[in-house]
Motif scaffolding. Sequence first.
Motif, PDB file in Angstrom:
ATOM      1  N   PRO A 172       0.813  -1.229   0.000  1.00 56.00           N
ATOM      2  CA  PRO A 172       0.000   0.000   0.000  1.00 56.00           C
ATOM      3  C   PRO A 172       0.844   1.275   0.000  1.00 56.00           C
ATOM      4  N   CYS A 173       1.959   1.285   0.750  1.00 57.96           N
ATOM      5  CA  CYS A 173       2.677   2.550   0.974  1.00 57.96           C
ATOM      6  C   CYS A 173       3.354   3.086  -0.277  1.00 57.96           C
TER       7      CYS A 173
ATOM      8  N   ILE B 110       5.220   9.697   6.275  1.00 61.50           N
ATOM      9  CA  ILE B 110       4.280   9.595   7.400  1.00 61.50           C
ATOM     10  C   ILE B 110       3.677   8.195   7.455  1.00 61.50           C
ATOM     11  N   ALA B 111       3.424   7.576   6.282  1.00 60.61           N
ATOM     12  CA  ALA B 111       2.841   6.234   6.265  1.00 60.61           C
ATOM     13  C   ALA B 111       3.781   5.220   6.921  1.00 60.61           C
TER      14      ALA B 111
ATOM     15  N   HIS C 201       6.206  13.184   1.272  1.00 71.09           N
ATOM     16  CA  HIS C 201       5.947  13.204   2.706  1.00 71.09           C
ATOM     17  C   HIS C 201       4.823  12.257   3.110  1.00 71.09           C
ATOM     18  N   TYR C 202       3.902  11.990   2.173  1.00 73.01           N
ATOM     19  CA  TYR C 202       2.811  11.079   2.508  1.00 73.01           C
ATOM     20  C   TYR C 202       3.357   9.675   2.745  1.00 73.01           C
ATOM     21  N   PHE C 203       4.380   9.308   1.982  1.00 72.37           N
ATOM     22  CA  PHE C 203       5.035   8.017   2.182  1.00 72.37           C
ATOM     23  C   PHE C 203       5.767   7.994   3.528  1.00 72.37           C
TER      24      PHE C 203
ATOM     25  N   VAL D 254       3.616   5.737  10.627  1.00 67.49           N
ATOM     26  CA  VAL D 254       2.353   5.329  11.209  1.00 67.49           C
ATOM     27  C   VAL D 254       2.285   3.804  11.366  1.00 67.49           C
TER      28      VAL D 254
ATOM     29  N   ARG E   3       2.249   3.371  -3.069  1.00 65.26           N
ATOM     30  CA  ARG E   3       1.348   4.178  -3.890  1.00 65.26           C
ATOM     31  C   ARG E   3       1.462   5.654  -3.526  1.00 65.26           C
ATOM     32  N   LEU E   4       2.107   5.920  -2.374  1.00 63.90           N
ATOM     33  CA  LEU E   4       2.184   7.293  -1.890  1.00 63.90           C
ATOM     34  C   LEU E   4       3.518   7.913  -2.267  1.00 63.90           C
ATOM     35  N   ARG E   5       3.523   9.229  -2.378  1.00 67.12           N
ATOM     36  CA  ARG E   5       4.741   9.941  -2.753  1.00 67.12           C
ATOM     37  C   ARG E   5       5.186  10.866  -1.636  1.00 67.12           C
TER      38      ARG E   5
END
Lengths: 288, 334
Positions: free
Chosen positions: B110-111, B121-122, B117-119, B125, B113-115
């Motif tokens: 899942p992670c 933080i993921a 800073h969103y990655f 988390v 898919r994020l770019r």
Amino acid sequence: MSEQLIIQLIVSGLGMGFIFALIAIGLTLIYGVMNVVNFAHGEFLMLGMYASYLAYATWGADPLVTLPFVAAAMFLFGLMVYYLLIRKVLTGSMQSQIFATFGLMVFLQALAQFFMGADYFAVQNSYLSGVITLGGVVLPVPQVAALVGSSLATLVLYGLVFRTGVGRQLRAASQDAQAASTLGINASSMYALAWGIGSACVGVAASLLSNFYYVFPRVGAIFVLLAYVAVALGGFGSIHGALVAGLLIGLLQVASGFFISSELKFVPVYMLYLIVVLLRPRGLFGKM
Amino acid sequence: MRMPSRVASPAGLAALLLLLAVLIALPLLIGERPFELRMATVILLFAIMGQGWNVLGGYAGQVSIGHGLYFGLGAYTAVLLAVRLDLSPWIGLLAGTLLPAFCAVLVGIPCFRLRGHYFVIATLVVAESVFQIFTVWEWVGSAVGIEMPVKSEGWANFQFHRDKTPYYYIALAMLVLVTAGKWWLHRSRLGFILRAIRDEEEAVRSLGFSPQFYKSVAMAISGGILGAAGVFHAQYVLFVDPFSVLGLHISVLVALFAIMGGVGTLAGPILGAAILVPMSEYSRVYFSGSGRNIDLLIYGALIMLIAVYRPDGLMGLWQRVNPFRQQSVPVRKG
């Protein structure tokens, strides 16, 4: 499950939520204007809480009375950090910006421990201690004050950012720094202003928090971790996003602390973040 | 594009062999001094972890501040296999490498898919969630932690009680292995694809490579190395609890050492650990009598100074003074 309990949970959830939101709005404002994540943001909160506590311990000044002064002092502190440190890494790589604020975080935490030791301090018997009873619902005053105070502060901030000329310049710099500078907006003073306002927000949160939370060198980490999640959940750079996400997180962590367990109260918050960004990779309000 | 480092040049090779000889001989000099021996072992451990982090963070450009998770999973796997099944610690090492690698791939699905800073933080988390779950999960010892059963010392049991020198050599062997692997990666097709993903992901996609697949490969290698380091840690201290192996500070320190050493370089994480670990250990010893944390004060100030004056990390400083090397490492703009 009585109505009283639900109201208590909602009040305490919203109280915490507005505090997270204030911290997160400060972060997202700085990020939005200059794409820098301030890793020392939690330590700004810690400094504000110490300021609030020390004013109380030395002069007996209530945190509510010193709130404007703490906010103003934090505004100046934010400006100082910008001019002395951040401006020097502005044109550097992303990692030098990460180092700068990360080093500041370690430094401020150690500085607090150097002067204050690792002890826990608390403001006792302030104007806001005790409980109030509203129609059979018993509510702790500090949390109600946190709710009222931080929502008012958010309102003032919204007014400043969305209703004044300076706020318009700030938002312009945040949307497109180059276009803004061709229109005669001084980018550097906007950056400084974002650091000032962001730090002042944290100062307000710190004052309200010091009524019901201990202060110690590492206190910032607890709040700022959730504030980072709030910023990302709302979408980096989005003020509306930070507000909505902060409130959502406040309510969710109080509810899961009550219904699941106090040790696991942040896990649902983290799961919420993952679910949201998987559906919307730039958060709730982020620019697509 | 960053060129492969010229470690294979005769001068470089001689320097490398000399360094290795010094590292092998080191316990003869400090073997009688437990503090220095322990510190040398900790440096090696952090260097291994930094190398692991760098595969994902430096090469593939995916900055994770949740890598403590794989370190912790490795440590827990080793202890749980020894406690519940009484298996050999060497099977524990294998399992403690493979399981975190597998988990890393699962987290990556899942992670990735994020770019940006969103990655970041993921990853944070996910690691924090696992940390909190481990503090209440009775079967893994909850917040109290579990002790590794103490056995007679020897290589078969991977436990050494009186003389800790074998731990040093095991860590050194692991570091040499990992570094050799990274040297291969540095000049392999995989390494080039990973760096291409870091520099321009869309271009890689348009050439028909799946960034998701190659990032997963990097994640697996990275998680596996962290897991192996975790197993070593568990065998070394013979105890795990969530705070000491899954805590956020581990994730942050690993990333910090690797970044400060020099992102995406072969020797950066080793250099970072070799300079930063002694700095924090010695300043703790010299200044902590006051209980005032002067070590961290200096540490923080130093990090800020590096940020302002040497943003490409310690490797950048090294490359400036090293006569054998071409100046080919550009500072990446974020």
